[in-house]
Design an enzyme around this catalytic site. Structure first.
Site, short mmCIF file in Angstrom:
data_model
loop_
_atom_site.label_atom_id
_atom_site.label_comp_id
_atom_site.label_asym_id
_atom_site.label_seq_id
_atom_site.Cartn_x
_atom_site.Cartn_y
_atom_site.Cartn_z
NE ARG A 37 -3.31 2.52 2.58
CZ ARG A 37 -3.26 3.36 3.62
NH1 ARG A 37 -2.69 3.01 4.74
NH2 ARG A 37 -3.82 4.56 3.53
CG HIS A 79 -1.10 9.07 3.38
ND1 HIS A 79 -1.26 7.72 3.63
CD2 HIS A 79 -0.66 9.59 4.56
CE1 HIS A 79 -0.93 7.45 4.88
NE2 HIS A 79 -0.55 8.58 5.47
CD GLU A 109 -4.58 7.63 9.72
OE1 GLU A 109 -4.08 8.70 10.10
OE2 GLU A 109 -4.11 6.52 10.04
CG ASN A 125 -5.13 3.35 8.65
OD1 ASN A 125 -5.20 2.37 7.89
ND2 ASN A 125 -4.63 4.51 8.26
CE1 TYR A 139 -0.21 2.63 13.64
CE2 TYR A 139 -2.11 3.66 12.58
CZ TYR A 139 -0.83 3.13 12.51
OH TYR A 139 -0.16 3.10 11.32
CD GLU A 165 -1.59 3.88 8.10
OE1 GLU A 165 -1.39 4.31 9.26
OE2 GLU A 165 -1.72 4.60 7.11
#
Ligand code: IFM
Length: 454
Positions: free
Chosen positions: A79, A123, A168, A294, A296, A355
């Site tokens: 990616r 991005h 995001e 994503n 985290y 991610e």
């Protein structure tokens, strides 16, 4: 002691992720125009150690070496993102052929190494020329984005089938326009909400263009969703956690999957909500093929009247030795819960974890290797969480580790290392695969891994 082998479905995708500004460098080569991140990172004091991303990890010149690394690690899915201003130096209009040529070479080299490119269109590196005209608050930027998507999908779409519109959008809108810690460095609630709306319109528009221009394409957006919990059980903290969830998770999920912004948050923001035109929500909720997730961290949220945005702030847990990044609590259960929530509240779309990864204090040891047991453990536990969700009916189809290489971590400059591959900033950006890279190679090879637990 309990031991088991977690065997993933045969069509499960394993990969790694990067982003153009964080790795490419060559900020002013071959006709590339400036982006908001060039402007932001070159103004002193915005970035740790005042380090701009001009060279990053020089992937623009070393892409062959980086592809070779991926091949060595057995990685078949990559990616990456495109730098918009490399292709349209002024944001729209004139196309810079040398920029397109670079991405054509990159895609061809990836494919000949048997690596599928998965392309993120945005991005965070908006061409500065567009920011100068209001950035995402200006609907002309959405039109410029459509022009850019049309151009790149026509150029690369015969070979690239997997596309992601935005990475995001909450980070890009909130960190960049409310907190001022990312480009363009603004601090204004109204601008923030208008920017988010502009990006979501761009997402709808962009995904339609991908579907029109690219045969057999798969398109989606990448949202970073956090698992939110109130810091205490007081009513004030519970309400604050619900608002946090509304502004950061539901604002970007309800709009896309339900065609409306969450009612409670519309009421909360009131007159700050930007103009929503008649067909906007229909465009934003254009059906897509997958959701990029994503993940985290979990966020523990408390009531904070001093926060003008949502009167809520994050409570940081006391540091465990693993949490090198204060904001990122190591909490794999949150990944499992988030996947279940997507299944239960958003119609169980196919999800690729686009991610997940961690930053640790890596260094070269005396034996010349980079031992990063904390990252290996982190990945193992997050892979397990995804596995558990799959066994419970979540359509989790793949997992991309952030990141292939240590790279430019935005406002943190080079001070945070997320890579599977170490980059030696003191020795000509020399690359050394860490232990986690070898662990990941084994996971890919066996499409699973062994766990031991008590
Ligand atoms: O480096 C970033 C990436 O650009 C977006 N997601 C989070 C990563 C780690 O902070």
């Amino acid at each position: 002691m309990y031991e088991a082998f977690l065997q993933f479905p045969t069509d499960f995708i394993w990969g790694v992720a990067t982003a153009a500004y964080q790795i490419e460098g060559a900020w002013n080569e071959d006709g590339r125009g400036p982006s908001i991140w060039d402007t932001f990172s070159q103004s002193s004091s915005n970035i740790a150690d005042n380090q701009p991303g001009n060279v990053a990890v020089d992937h623009y010149h070393r892409y062959q070496e980086d592809i070779e690394l991926m091949r060595f690690l057995g990685i078949h899915n990559y990616r990456m993102s495109l730098s918009w201003s490399r292709i349209f130096p002024e944001g729209r209009g004139r196309v810079e052929q040398r920029g397109l040529d670079f991405y054509n070479r990159l895609v061809d080299s990836l494919l000949s190494a048997n690596i599928k490119p998965w392309i993120t269109l945005y991005h965070w590196d908006l061409p500065q020329a567009l920011q100068d005209r209001g950035g995402w608050t200006n609907r002309d930027t959405v039109a410029a984005f459509a022009e850019y998507v049309d151009q790149v999908t026509r150029s690369l779409g015969d070979r690239v089938k997997h596309w992601m519109t935005f990475n995001e959008p909450w980070v890009a809108s909130i960190c960049g326009n409310l907190l001022g810690v990312h480009a363009p460095g603004l601090k204004d609630i109204q601008t923030t909400l208008a920017v988010a709306h502009g990006m979501l319109l761009g997402h709808g528009m962009g995904s339609r263009i991908v579907k029109t221009n690219v045969r057999d394409s798969m398109v989606g957006i990448v949202n970073n969703l956090a698992w939110i919990e109130p810091a205490t059980n007081t009513e004030a903290d519970r309400a604050a956690a619900h608002r946090w969830d509304g502004a950061y998770n539901r604002w970007f999920m309800d709009s896309i999957y339900k065609g409306s912004y969450p009612e409670d948050m519309l009421k909360w923001f009131g007159p700050l909500v930007p103009e929503i035109r008649q067909d906007d929500m229909k465009l934003i909720s254009t059906p897509t093929d997958f959701l990029g997730l994503n993940y985290y961290t979990r966020r523990l949220v408390h009531y904070d009247p001093k926060n003008p945005f949502i009167q809520a702030s994050q409570t940081y847990r006391s540091h465990t030795p693993r949490a090198e990044f204060e904001e990122f609590e190591d909490w794999p259960e949150g990944l499992y819960h988030t996947l279940c929530r997507i299944r239960d509240e958003y119609g169980n779309p196919p999800v690729y974890i686009t991610e997940n990864g961690t930053t640790t204090l890596d260094e070269i040891s005396d034996d010349g290797c980079v031992h990063d047991p904390v990252r290996v453990d982190y990945l193992r536990r997050h892979f397990s969480a995804a596995y558990q969700a799959i066994t419970e009916g979540c359509q989790c189809k793949g997992f991309f580790v952030w990141s292939l290489l240590d790279n430019y971590e935005w406002a943190f400059g080079f001070s945070k290392r997320f890579g599977l591959v170490f980059v030696d900033y003191t020795d000509n950006l020399h690359r050394i695969p860490k232990d986690s890279a070898y662990f990941f190679r084994q996971v890919i090879r066996k499409n699973g891994f062994r766990i031991h637990s008590r």
